[in-house]
Motif scaffolding. Sequence first.
Motif, PDB file in Angstrom:
ATOM      1  N   ARG A   1     120.973  48.660 -44.730  1.00 13.15           N
ATOM      2  CA  ARG A   1     120.898  49.171 -46.094  1.00 13.15           C
ATOM      3  C   ARG A   1     119.455  49.067 -46.571  1.00 13.15           C
ATOM      4  O   ARG A   1     118.930  47.962 -46.748  1.00 13.15           O
ATOM      5  CB  ARG A   1     121.829  48.404 -47.029  1.00 13.15           C
ATOM      6  CG  ARG A   1     121.741  48.877 -48.477  1.00 13.15           C
ATOM      7  CD  ARG A   1     122.769  48.220 -49.367  1.00 13.15           C
ATOM      8  NE  ARG A   1     124.115  48.659 -49.054  1.00 13.15           N
ATOM      9  CZ  ARG A   1     125.180  48.320 -49.774  1.00 13.15           C
ATOM     10  NH1 ARG A   1     125.046  47.515 -50.828  1.00 13.15           N
ATOM     11  NH2 ARG A   1     126.374  48.762 -49.437  1.00 13.15           N
ATOM     12  N   LEU A   2     118.826  50.185 -46.760  1.00 12.57           N
ATOM     13  CA  LEU A   2     117.410  50.221 -47.112  1.00 12.57           C
ATOM     14  C   LEU A   2     117.210  50.198 -48.618  1.00 12.57           C
ATOM     15  O   LEU A   2     118.047  50.666 -49.396  1.00 12.57           O
ATOM     16  CB  LEU A   2     116.767  51.486 -46.526  1.00 12.57           C
ATOM     17  CG  LEU A   2     116.866  51.641 -45.014  1.00 12.57           C
ATOM     18  CD1 LEU A   2     116.321  52.990 -44.584  1.00 12.57           C
ATOM     19  CD2 LEU A   2     116.121  50.510 -44.309  1.00 12.57           C
ATOM     20  N   ARG A   3     116.063  49.687 -49.004  1.00 10.01           N
ATOM     21  CA  ARG A   3     115.637  49.724 -50.408  1.00 10.01           C
ATOM     22  C   ARG A   3     114.727  50.943 -50.554  1.00 10.01           C
ATOM     23  O   ARG A   3     113.643  50.984 -49.961  1.00 10.01           O
ATOM     24  CB  ARG A   3     114.892  48.455 -50.766  1.00 10.01           C
ATOM     25  CG  ARG A   3     115.703  47.162 -50.567  1.00 10.01           C
ATOM     26  CD  ARG A   3     114.810  45.941 -50.571  1.00 10.01           C
ATOM     27  NE  ARG A   3     113.851  45.997 -49.469  1.00 10.01           N
ATOM     28  CZ  ARG A   3     112.769  45.230 -49.383  1.00 10.01           C
ATOM     29  NH1 ARG A   3     112.488  44.360 -50.325  1.00 10.01           N
ATOM     30  NH2 ARG A   3     111.954  45.355 -48.349  1.00 10.01           N
TER      31      ARG A   3
ATOM     32  N   HIS B   1     122.444  53.351 -49.035  1.00 12.80           N
ATOM     33  CA  HIS B   1     121.199  52.668 -49.360  1.00 12.80           C
ATOM     34  C   HIS B   1     121.118  52.315 -50.844  1.00 12.80           C
ATOM     35  O   HIS B   1     121.788  52.921 -51.685  1.00 12.80           O
ATOM     36  CB  HIS B   1     120.016  53.538 -48.957  1.00 12.80           C
ATOM     37  CG  HIS B   1     120.022  53.927 -47.506  1.00 12.80           C
ATOM     38  ND1 HIS B   1     120.015  52.995 -46.495  1.00 12.80           N
ATOM     39  CD2 HIS B   1     120.069  55.149 -46.900  1.00 12.80           C
ATOM     40  CE1 HIS B   1     120.051  53.615 -45.320  1.00 12.80           C
ATOM     41  NE2 HIS B   1     120.095  54.915 -45.551  1.00 12.80           N
TER      42      HIS B   1
END
Length: 235
Positions: free
Chosen positions: A19-21, A41
């Motif tokens: 899960r990217l910021r 995300h």
Amino acid sequence: MVARQLDEQIAGRFPVGQRLRVLDVGMGRGVQALRLARAGHSVTGLESDAELLRAAREVLATEPEGIRERMKLIEGHGRETGVHFLPGSFDVVLCHGVLMYVEEPDPMLAGLARMLAPGGLLSLLVRNADALAMRPGLGGDFGAALEAFDSATYTNGLGLTVRADRLDALRATLAGIAAPLHAWYGVRVFTDNTADATELSADELERVLTLEDRAGRTDPYRGVAALLHLCGVRG
């Protein structure tokens, strides 16, 4: 095409399922931001236009709760990232269709690079100054095409005179802000003069996308694309 290219770069840089910021600067109505939130995300959208921000919030309000919780929308300008966020707060920073409205983009780009964690991805979508003669030339406006050779500005669809960027200049800028160019694509090589309302069958659309995808990553075609999609990586 930009979504396909962005997903390709994300898949090649980050572990599957991470899960990217994500920070989307100048997100407009939030098309890319919402797409990435739907993909799982955590996305922050920064937009200075109150009407566009309102439209994005209205769309977000119709999404499931889980997606709404993953998105944060803030009113602000791309020059103000240091006011809203700490350095290194994001894995991916998007700045699509924004630099043409910024008279001096280098300080803003430096600020965007500071928002990236080490190894983070900076995605820029800009008008290609090296191809400004293509649209009027192919459209039969040969006088305007000749003038475009000596210009770094153009008139956009809103009737505004805005700026364009050159690949070599942006390459140097990205190197100077510690987010050197990792990959770049051309966008709208063959379709820049095609009306947005043009209707295509599913088969025709797939052929067009295949054509644009191949041209956008193949020299010399990508060099004369209307837009450039540049991806820098924070060192």
